[in-house]
Design an enzyme around this catalytic site. Structure first.
Site, PDB file in Angstrom:
ATOM      1  N   ASN A 166      66.996  41.941  -2.103  1.00 22.34           N
ATOM      2  CA  ASN A 166      66.222  41.840  -0.865  1.00 22.34           C
ATOM      3  C   ASN A 166      65.816  43.267  -0.482  1.00 22.34           C
ATOM      4  O   ASN A 166      66.661  44.050  -0.063  1.00 22.34           O
ATOM      5  CB  ASN A 166      67.103  41.196   0.222  1.00 22.34           C
ATOM      6  CG  ASN A 166      66.447  41.207   1.590  1.00 22.34           C
ATOM      7  OD1 ASN A 166      65.257  41.522   1.727  1.00 22.34           O
ATOM      8  ND2 ASN A 166      67.219  40.862   2.617  1.00 22.34           N
ATOM      9  N   LYS A 202      64.051  44.197   1.944  1.00 19.68           N
ATOM     10  CA  LYS A 202      63.886  44.370   3.402  1.00 19.68           C
ATOM     11  C   LYS A 202      62.584  45.125   3.678  1.00 19.68           C
ATOM     12  O   LYS A 202      61.632  44.990   2.894  1.00 19.68           O
ATOM     13  CB  LYS A 202      65.126  45.036   4.008  1.00 19.68           C
ATOM     14  CG  LYS A 202      66.412  44.306   3.602  1.00 19.68           C
ATOM     15  CD  LYS A 202      67.634  44.690   4.366  1.00 19.68           C
ATOM     16  CE  LYS A 202      68.818  43.875   3.843  1.00 19.68           C
ATOM     17  NZ  LYS A 202      70.048  44.132   4.566  1.00 19.68           N
ATOM     18  N   HIS A 240      67.913  34.895   7.166  1.00 21.76           N
ATOM     19  CA  HIS A 240      68.694  36.135   6.998  1.00 21.76           C
ATOM     20  C   HIS A 240      69.227  36.562   8.373  1.00 21.76           C
ATOM     21  O   HIS A 240      68.538  36.390   9.385  1.00 21.76           O
ATOM     22  CB  HIS A 240      67.812  37.241   6.399  1.00 21.76           C
ATOM     23  CG  HIS A 240      68.615  38.417   5.956  1.00 21.76           C
ATOM     24  ND1 HIS A 240      69.070  39.370   6.843  1.00 21.76           N
ATOM     25  CD2 HIS A 240      69.076  38.789   4.744  1.00 21.76           C
ATOM     26  CE1 HIS A 240      69.773  40.277   6.177  1.00 21.76           C
ATOM     27  NE2 HIS A 240      69.795  39.940   4.900  1.00 21.76           N
ATOM     28  N   GLU A 244      69.404  39.315   9.792  1.00 17.95           N
ATOM     29  CA  GLU A 244      68.523  40.232  10.538  1.00 17.95           C
ATOM     30  C   GLU A 244      67.414  39.466  11.254  1.00 17.95           C
ATOM     31  O   GLU A 244      66.950  39.866  12.325  1.00 17.95           O
ATOM     32  CB  GLU A 244      67.953  41.286   9.573  1.00 17.95           C
ATOM     33  CG  GLU A 244      69.030  42.293   9.178  1.00 17.95           C
ATOM     34  CD  GLU A 244      68.854  42.884   7.790  1.00 17.95           C
ATOM     35  OE1 GLU A 244      67.747  42.839   7.234  1.00 17.95           O
ATOM     36  OE2 GLU A 244      69.863  43.401   7.255  1.00 17.95           O
ATOM     37  N   GLU A 299      76.478  35.542   3.367  1.00 20.11           N
ATOM     38  CA  GLU A 299      76.413  36.953   3.746  1.00 20.11           C
ATOM     39  C   GLU A 299      77.155  37.174   5.067  1.00 20.11           C
ATOM     40  O   GLU A 299      76.583  36.942   6.149  1.00 20.11           O
ATOM     41  CB  GLU A 299      74.951  37.393   3.906  1.00 20.11           C
ATOM     42  CG  GLU A 299      74.114  37.244   2.666  1.00 20.11           C
ATOM     43  CD  GLU A 299      72.931  38.222   2.643  1.00 20.11           C
ATOM     44  OE1 GLU A 299      72.856  39.010   1.696  1.00 20.11           O
ATOM     45  OE2 GLU A 299      72.112  38.214   3.581  1.00 20.11           O
ATOM     46  N   GLY A 359      75.094  46.096   4.820  1.00 17.65           N
ATOM     47  CA  GLY A 359      74.695  47.485   5.051  1.00 17.65           C
ATOM     48  C   GLY A 359      75.788  48.371   5.610  1.00 17.65           C
ATOM     49  O   GLY A 359      75.515  49.454   6.126  1.00 17.65           O
ATOM     50  N   SER A 373      76.839  44.647   0.922  1.00 20.79           N
ATOM     51  CA  SER A 373      77.377  45.881   0.331  1.00 20.79           C
ATOM     52  C   SER A 373      77.777  45.749  -1.142  1.00 20.79           C
ATOM     53  O   SER A 373      78.754  46.352  -1.574  1.00 20.79           O
ATOM     54  CB  SER A 373      78.556  46.405   1.163  1.00 20.79           C
ATOM     55  OG  SER A 373      78.118  46.719   2.476  1.00 20.79           O
TER      56      SER A 373
HETATM   57  P1  13P Z   1      73.302  45.321   1.602  1.00 19.05           P
HETATM   58  O1  13P Z   1      73.502  45.010   0.143  1.00 19.05           O
HETATM   59  O2  13P Z   1      72.459  46.536   1.833  1.00 19.05           O
HETATM   60  O3  13P Z   1      74.587  45.311   2.355  1.00 19.05           O
HETATM   61  O4  13P Z   1      72.414  44.102   2.215  1.00 19.05           O
HETATM   62  C1  13P Z   1      72.762  42.799   1.941  1.00 19.05           C
HETATM   63  C2  13P Z   1      71.677  41.909   2.427  1.00 19.05           C
HETATM   64  O5  13P Z   1      71.400  41.840   3.592  1.00 19.05           O
HETATM   65  C3  13P Z   1      70.946  41.130   1.423  1.00 19.05           C
HETATM   66  O6  13P Z   1      70.143  40.163   2.030  1.00 19.05           O
END
Ligand code: 13P
Length: 243
Positions: free
Chosen positions: A7, A9, A91, A93, A161, A167, A203
């Site tokens: 992803n 982002k 997601h 976010e 997740e 992150g 992560s």
């Molecule tokens: P990270 O791997 O940067 O922690 O992000 C995970 C994520 O949100 C994948 O959708």
């Protein structure tokens, strides 16, 4: 088969995309791994054209409505028109920063399926919910609301997740991932959704891939930060498949 999806982002300009494509093509990929990348809308067309044969290309979001007066949005039909294979939905976010509801997520999933695009539904608990031992309740609510009236037999993927692991560089123990993914699979099969893959996200990097994901119940990973570097992204798969 393991599934390593990325992803991106809200990252990457054209020059970064070009570099990624070049680097990704160069990397030797292990057998029995399916790669996928959810990219910003603006990069979809180029990625489909250049990488489609090596990697499934997807969107990160889709509008909950079919078409019309939704300024700034992108419909499932438009994504299908650009040969998009899959789309992330729900997601964390999007849930927190864009106030996306389980009802909207459900509408998005149905529109994607009606347009032949595979939904990749993200679910997971916050740090507070985990501390209050509400993880399973949260997962069940997110799953059942998102999949309301979704017919059995349709293909989709789930990404577990935990919000607190995204992150942050902090990850759960593998036993906790296994426990929660097993629970997700149990809820799915109780509702007659069979053979659904469940990935872990939060992560993941090449160093922790094997210790974190090396279990039959974990079908792969949804990778954020480490998917921005083609070598790291492929190495997650390489290390995971290592004997
Ligand atoms: P990270 O791997 O940067 O922690 O992000 C995970 C994520 O949100 C994948 O959708």
């Amino acid at each position: 088969m393991k599934y390593i999806y990325g992803n991106w982002k809200m990252n990457f300009l054209d020059q970064d995309v070009n570099k990624f494509i070049k680097d990704f093509k160069k990397e030797k990929k292990p057998a029995n791994v399916e790669f996928g990348l959810a990219v910003p809308f603006l990069h979809l067309q180029k990625m489909v054209k250049k990488l489609q044969k090596k990697c499934f290309i997807g969107a990160q979001n889709v509008c909950y409505a079919e078409s019309g007066a939704y300024t700034g949005e992108t419909s499932a039909k438009m994504l299908a028109d650009k040969k998009t294979c899959f789309s992330l939905v729900g997601h964390s976010e999007r849930r927190t920063k864009f106030l996306e509801t389980n009802e909207q997520i459900n509408q998005k999933i149905k529109l994607l399926l009606n347009n032949g695009i595979m939904p990749l539904l993200c679910v997971g608990e916050t740090k507070e919910e985990r501390a209050e031992k509400k993880t399973k309740r949260v997962l069940k609510t997110q799953l059942t609301k998102a999949l309301k009236d979704v017919p059995n037999g349709k293909k989709f993927i789930i990404a577990y997740e935990p919000v607190w692991a995204i992150g942050t560089g902090i990850t759960p123990e593998k036993s906790e991932i296994v426990e929660n993914i097993s629970y997700i699979k149990k809820v799915l099969s109780e509702n007659n959704y069979l053979g659904i893959c469940v990935l872990y996200g939060g992560s993941v990097n090449p160093e922790n891939a094997k210790s974190l994901l090396g279990d039959d119940i974990i079908d792969g990973a949804l990778v954020g930060g480490a998917s921005l570097d083609a070598k790291k992204f492929v190495n997650i798969a390489v290390n995971l498949m290592r004997e």
